[in-house]
Design a protein around this motif. Structure first.
Motif, PDB file in Angstrom:
ATOM      1  N   LEU A   1      -6.090   3.050   2.123  1.00 15.35           N
ATOM      2  CA  LEU A   1      -6.102   3.428   0.701  1.00 15.35           C
ATOM      3  C   LEU A   1      -7.295   4.303   0.362  1.00 15.35           C
ATOM      4  CD1 LEU A   1      -5.032   0.036  -0.934  1.00 15.35           C
ATOM      5  CD2 LEU A   1      -3.665   2.108  -0.711  1.00 15.35           C
TER       6      LEU A   1
ATOM      7  N   ALA B   1       0.833  -1.209   0.000  1.00 16.77           N
ATOM      8  CA  ALA B   1       0.000   0.000   0.000  1.00 16.77           C
ATOM      9  C   ALA B   1       0.866   1.257   0.000  1.00 16.77           C
ATOM     10  CB  ALA B   1      -0.927  -0.011   1.207  1.00 16.77           C
TER      11      ALA B   1
ATOM     12  N   MET C   1      -3.258   1.656   8.720  1.00 19.70           N
ATOM     13  CA  MET C   1      -2.993   0.409   8.002  1.00 19.70           C
ATOM     14  C   MET C   1      -2.251  -0.598   8.867  1.00 19.70           C
ATOM     15  SD  MET C   1      -2.209   1.617   4.075  1.00 19.70           S
ATOM     16  CE  MET C   1      -0.599   2.311   4.455  1.00 19.70           C
TER      17      MET C   1
ATOM     18  N   VAL D   1      -5.841  -1.859   5.675  1.00 18.78           N
ATOM     19  CA  VAL D   1      -5.105  -1.349   4.510  1.00 18.78           C
ATOM     20  C   VAL D   1      -6.059  -0.737   3.500  1.00 18.78           C
ATOM     21  CG1 VAL D   1      -3.743  -2.051   2.499  1.00 18.78           C
ATOM     22  CG2 VAL D   1      -3.095  -2.843   4.779  1.00 18.78           C
TER      23      VAL D   1
END
Length: 360
Positions: free
Chosen positions: A354, A211, A293, A350
């Motif tokens: 994002l 990521a 994350m 994650v």
């Protein structure tokens, strides 16, 4: 290195120009690091077994862990070597961000290696004395923080970006050094605390690194950065190569580290990888997103802090055992269930991280 060769060969055949594309080099970095891990892994495991560099197990921990005693450890060196080789082969070696990431990983990896060596070779269960470990972690963390601060070329490099809010950036000034120090050292130790079950730490590390690689690609591209309203930092795109190497080397190591593990990464891998994630988040200006994350790393660390604080203040424990993954084991969860559920949580976190690219 291979990039320089491709640039030279371009004058003889234009087809070699394809290696200038960051996306291709990122993919090649993943595949190179993966190949190194898979090819070198079996030999390293045999060598570690031959020299009896095996895991020691706490007697007060889950009884299922007693069978892990003697499992080869310090396999994290394989990950770091794979990352370094792949990055040096496919990265732009004049990139200060590449060298910042490599040197941070190497410095913390050396600290972890010393700790492992004392525990596993010298058979001293204390390992590197805590105050000395944190001292050298602090020296390395501050050194890289100062380097990044004084080599910053645009104001965005020293701003704190607040996720979910468009155009909200806090100018940190010299406080950037303090923030960078805490992010690198904190993430390094958080990953180390999480590395207690087979494959528990490595897959979240791979997911977060992947990521961060996407963030690096977008942050280093002026068009994408402008469209997404994230800071444009020239040169950060090259960090994609390093992130790809973490993904490849991590997946290769997971091949041997998955339950039941044939090898453990040890502090050399956990401290090095954790510091690498920290410096990557700093470079791409996503420290707060890393906090999201890497939520599994955060929860594991907080569980230890709360457990220690509660016991010292009240004499009572909050959890059956800390870090948190041991608590669930002692509640009766099989080890694979704990591992996979923590992996699932990381996938969700994650994705949330994002999502900050568009939800602003």
């Amino acid at each position: 290195m291979l990039l320089w060769l491709a640039e030279y060969l371009t004058q003889f055949h234009s087809g070699f120009a394809v290696f200038q594309y960051l996306t291709l080099r990122g993919i090649l970095s993943v595949l190179t690091a993966l190949a190194i891990s898979l090819l070198v892994g079996p030999g390293m495991i045999r060598r570690l077994s031959r020299y009896q560099i095996g895991q020691t197990v706490r007697q007060d921990g889950p009884q299922t862990h007693l069978q892990k005693a003697g499992t080869p450890t310090m396999g994290g060196a394989l990950i770091l070597i794979g990352i370094a080789v792949a990055t040096l082969l496919w990265g732009q070696l004049n990139s200060r961000f590449i060298w910042a990431a490599l040197l941070t990983m190497a410095a913390f990896g050396v600290i972890g290696w010393v700790d492992d060596y004392i525990k596993l070779v010298r058979k001293d269960p204390r390992g590197l004395i805590a105050r000395w470990k944190y001292l050298w972690q602090s020296v390395a963390g501050l050194a890289i923080a100062v380097f990044l601060f004084y080599t910053a070329q645009v104001p965005e490099e020293t701003q704190l970006i607040v996720p979910f809010f468009k155009n909200v950036a806090i100018n940190l000034g010299a406080f950037y050094i303090l923030l960078t120090y805490f992010v690198i050292v904190g993430t390094s130790n958080a990953v180390n605390l999480t590395d207690g079950l087979d494959g528990l730490a490595i897959l979240p590390t791979v997911l977060v690194a992947g990521a961060l690689g996407l963030f690096a690609y977008l942050t280093g591209n002026v068009n994408f950065a402008t469209y997404l309203a994230i800071p444009y930092v020239p040169g950060t795109g090259e960090v994609v190569i390093f992130c790809g190497a973490i993904v490849g080397a991590g997946l290769g190591f997971l091949w041997f580290n998955t339950y039941p593990a044939q090898v453990f990464m040890g502090d050399v891998g956990a401290l090095g990888l954790g510091a690498a994630l920290g410096v990557l988040a700093v470079i791409v200006r996503q420290e707060l997103v890393l906090f999201i994350m890497g939520g599994v790393f955060v929860i594991e660390t907080v569980s230890v802090i709360l457990q220690v604080a509660s016991y010292k203040i009240t004499g009572r424990r909050i959890f059956n055992m800390a870090p948190l993954h041991h608590h669930y084991e002692l509640k009766g969860w099989p080890e694979p269930r704990v591992i996979v559920r923590f992996w699932i949580i990381t996938v969700v976190l994650v994705l949330v991280g994002l999502a900050t690219l568009k939800i602003r």
